[in-house]
Write a protein that holds these residues in place. Sequence first.
Motif, PDB file in Angstrom:
ATOM      1  N   VAL A   2       9.532 -19.830 -38.732  1.00  0.00           N
ATOM      2  CA  VAL A   2      10.817 -20.191 -37.849  1.00  0.00           C
ATOM      3  C   VAL A   2      10.320 -22.045 -37.808  1.00  0.00           C
ATOM      4  O   VAL A   2       9.415 -22.575 -37.474  1.00  0.00           O
ATOM      5  N   PRO A   3      10.834 -23.016 -38.808  1.00  0.00           N
ATOM      6  CA  PRO A   3      10.507 -24.259 -38.458  1.00  0.00           C
ATOM      7  C   PRO A   3      10.750 -25.243 -36.846  1.00  0.00           C
ATOM      8  O   PRO A   3      11.392 -24.752 -36.082  1.00  0.00           O
ATOM      9  N   VAL A   4      10.108 -25.972 -36.595  1.00  0.00           N
ATOM     10  CA  VAL A   4       9.726 -26.696 -35.538  1.00  0.00           C
ATOM     11  C   VAL A   4      10.774 -27.517 -35.116  1.00  0.00           C
ATOM     12  O   VAL A   4      11.243 -27.266 -33.901  1.00  0.00           O
ATOM     13  N   PRO A   5      11.478 -27.961 -35.932  1.00  0.00           N
ATOM     14  CA  PRO A   5      12.974 -28.449 -35.698  1.00  0.00           C
ATOM     15  C   PRO A   5      14.193 -27.299 -35.082  1.00  0.00           C
ATOM     16  O   PRO A   5      14.759 -28.150 -33.966  1.00  0.00           O
ATOM     17  N   ILE A   6      14.105 -26.560 -35.761  1.00  0.00           N
ATOM     18  CA  ILE A   6      14.402 -25.214 -35.631  1.00  0.00           C
ATOM     19  C   ILE A   6      14.330 -24.545 -33.971  1.00  0.00           C
ATOM     20  O   ILE A   6      15.832 -25.158 -33.210  1.00  0.00           O
ATOM     21  N   ARG A   7      13.710 -24.378 -33.823  1.00  0.00           N
ATOM     22  CA  ARG A   7      13.096 -24.051 -32.337  1.00  0.00           C
ATOM     23  C   ARG A   7      13.044 -25.434 -31.525  1.00  0.00           C
ATOM     24  O   ARG A   7      13.888 -24.673 -30.605  1.00  0.00           O
ATOM     25  N   ASP A   8      13.098 -25.641 -31.806  1.00  0.00           N
ATOM     26  CA  ASP A   8      12.817 -27.782 -30.271  1.00  0.00           C
ATOM     27  C   ASP A   8      15.166 -27.465 -30.641  1.00  0.00           C
ATOM     28  O   ASP A   8      15.011 -27.923 -28.739  1.00  0.00           O
ATOM     29  N   HIS A   9      15.579 -27.485 -31.448  1.00  0.00           N
ATOM     30  CA  HIS A   9      16.673 -27.653 -31.107  1.00  0.00           C
ATOM     31  C   HIS A   9      17.571 -25.853 -30.505  1.00  0.00           C
ATOM     32  O   HIS A   9      17.757 -26.850 -28.655  1.00  0.00           O
ATOM     33  N   TRP A  10      17.025 -25.202 -30.972  1.00  0.00           N
ATOM     34  CA  TRP A  10      17.359 -23.978 -29.892  1.00  0.00           C
ATOM     35  C   TRP A  10      16.913 -24.154 -28.075  1.00  0.00           C
ATOM     36  O   TRP A  10      17.670 -24.033 -27.257  1.00  0.00           O
ATOM     37  N   ARG A  11      15.911 -24.565 -28.096  1.00  0.00           N
ATOM     38  CA  ARG A  11      15.230 -24.771 -26.818  1.00  0.00           C
ATOM     39  C   ARG A  11      16.134 -25.570 -25.920  1.00  0.00           C
ATOM     40  O   ARG A  11      15.711 -26.076 -24.372  1.00  0.00           O
ATOM     41  N   ALA A  12      16.079 -27.101 -26.229  1.00  0.00           N
ATOM     42  CA  ALA A  12      16.930 -27.841 -25.994  1.00  0.00           C
ATOM     43  C   ALA A  12      18.532 -27.738 -25.997  1.00  0.00           C
ATOM     44  O   ALA A  12      18.841 -28.133 -24.122  1.00  0.00           O
ATOM     45  N   ARG A  13      18.680 -26.677 -26.335  1.00  0.00           N
ATOM     46  CA  ARG A  13      20.349 -25.722 -26.030  1.00  0.00           C
ATOM     47  C   ARG A  13      20.700 -25.146 -25.127  1.00  0.00           C
ATOM     48  O   ARG A  13      21.105 -24.879 -24.129  1.00  0.00           O
ATOM     49  N   LEU A  14      18.932 -24.362 -24.895  1.00  0.00           N
ATOM     50  CA  LEU A  14      18.799 -23.347 -24.079  1.00  0.00           C
ATOM     51  C   LEU A  14      18.880 -24.186 -22.214  1.00  0.00           C
ATOM     52  O   LEU A  14      19.318 -24.450 -21.410  1.00  0.00           O
ATOM     53  N   ALA A  15      18.317 -25.364 -22.090  1.00  0.00           N
ATOM     54  CA  ALA A  15      17.986 -25.784 -21.546  1.00  0.00           C
ATOM     55  C   ALA A  15      18.778 -26.838 -20.309  1.00  0.00           C
ATOM     56  O   ALA A  15      19.383 -27.294 -19.449  1.00  0.00           O
ATOM     57  N   GLU A  16      19.911 -26.986 -21.834  1.00  0.00           N
ATOM     58  CA  GLU A  16      21.508 -28.306 -21.326  1.00  0.00           C
ATOM     59  C   GLU A  16      22.172 -27.279 -21.287  1.00  0.00           C
ATOM     60  O   GLU A  16      23.309 -27.294 -20.310  1.00  0.00           O
ATOM     61  N   GLU A  17      22.930 -26.076 -21.909  1.00  0.00           N
ATOM     62  CA  GLU A  17      23.762 -25.337 -21.597  1.00  0.00           C
ATOM     63  C   GLU A  17      23.742 -23.547 -21.254  1.00  0.00           C
ATOM     64  O   GLU A  17      24.388 -23.015 -20.383  1.00  0.00           O
ATOM     65  N   GLY A  18      22.087 -23.403 -21.038  1.00  0.00           N
ATOM     66  CA  GLY A  18      22.005 -21.928 -20.273  1.00  0.00           C
ATOM     67  C   GLY A  18      22.281 -20.995 -21.091  1.00  0.00           C
ATOM     68  O   GLY A  18      22.961 -20.864 -22.366  1.00  0.00           O
ATOM     69  N   PRO A  19      21.982 -19.898 -20.761  1.00  0.00           N
ATOM     70  CA  PRO A  19      21.327 -18.337 -21.093  1.00  0.00           C
ATOM     71  C   PRO A  19      22.599 -17.826 -21.453  1.00  0.00           C
ATOM     72  O   PRO A  19      23.041 -17.682 -22.890  1.00  0.00           O
ATOM     73  N   ALA A  20      23.421 -18.239 -20.581  1.00  0.00           N
ATOM     74  CA  ALA A  20      24.838 -17.096 -20.716  1.00  0.00           C
ATOM     75  C   ALA A  20      25.693 -17.834 -21.662  1.00  0.00           C
ATOM     76  O   ALA A  20      25.958 -16.916 -22.355  1.00  0.00           O
ATOM     77  N   THR A  21      26.141 -19.282 -21.512  1.00  0.00           N
ATOM     78  CA  THR A  21      26.875 -19.524 -23.039  1.00  0.00           C
ATOM     79  C   THR A  21      25.979 -19.306 -24.257  1.00  0.00           C
ATOM     80  O   THR A  21      27.027 -19.445 -25.108  1.00  0.00           O
TER      81      THR A  21
END
Length: 322
Positions: A129-148
């Motif tokens: 998994v390229p780093v930009p993709i990994r960072d993107h989804w980790r940022a979304r997790l922090a912003e939106e939460g796991p349930a979303t």
Amino acid sequence: MSVSGAENRNGRLKDAILIAGPTASGKSALALALAREMDGVIINTDSMQVYSVLRVLTARPGPEDLRQAPHQLYGHVHPGEAYSTGRWLGEVSALIDEGVLAGRRAIFVGGTGLYFRALTEGLSPMPSVPVPIRDHWRARLAEEGPATLHALLRERDPATASALQPADGQRIVRALEVLEASGRPLSAWQGEASGGSLVDPASCRCLVLEPARPLVTRRIEARFEAMVEQGGLDEVRALLALDLPPDLPAMKAIGVRELAAFLAGTQSRDEAITQAKAATRRYAKRQMTWFRNQFGAAWRRVAFDDGEAPLNSVRDMLGLAP
């Protein structure tokens, strides 16, 4: 059955002993007794006991245990890292390749079913998994939460989503990043052929401890009280001082959230202990259900309703002289 840690010609570890069971079932004590008798090496097969800092709260073997038999893969990972089943399996493979287990009985012990499955069946191939993709989804997790993100995963990969809890942010993100990086669902990757077993199925012996539920409950109650008295609070203070993201696996160790609330003054000491005990009981129940449903005929069941796992019965199951 020969007492050896050597590999067979297929490169799989021979004569290994696998001991699984729920938390507080006495797995470590049984493994230590067998290691003393057999000149064995104990290999951690628990996803929380790999972390440093949390020795007491994860019930890692103590100094006296370490003096009695060699132990591998305990407390060697910084809690700021997100350890994985693949990394654990790679480290076991390295122990074999480096000769650490040569000439000694390998005894795998722990409560993480996926580690045992990887050990006996191997792991499915996974894409990088390229780093930009990994960072993107980790940022979304922090912003939106796991349930979303779980709801999003349910739309894109319903098979994987159905196997994950909506609060399991790490695994949800993993599924989403694999899907984006490869264009294939994680469930499709997991269905592919694995790299094979590291242990020789013909000579390994697999045990799963099945203590009676009331016995597990009593042990959990007594053990968590002892954990708090023996430094559990200091470990939580040290962990919090690292200022780690809350979604890291080490931050989810049972007792961390509850004792952190006590340290923050949001609940009493008794409330924190009561909640941690309840969380541990729920976890033990999930483990027992998983082992019952996922482990097949190769696994011998060791049932008992008082004391420790019966050593003589275990010896009989392993084909050992008393």
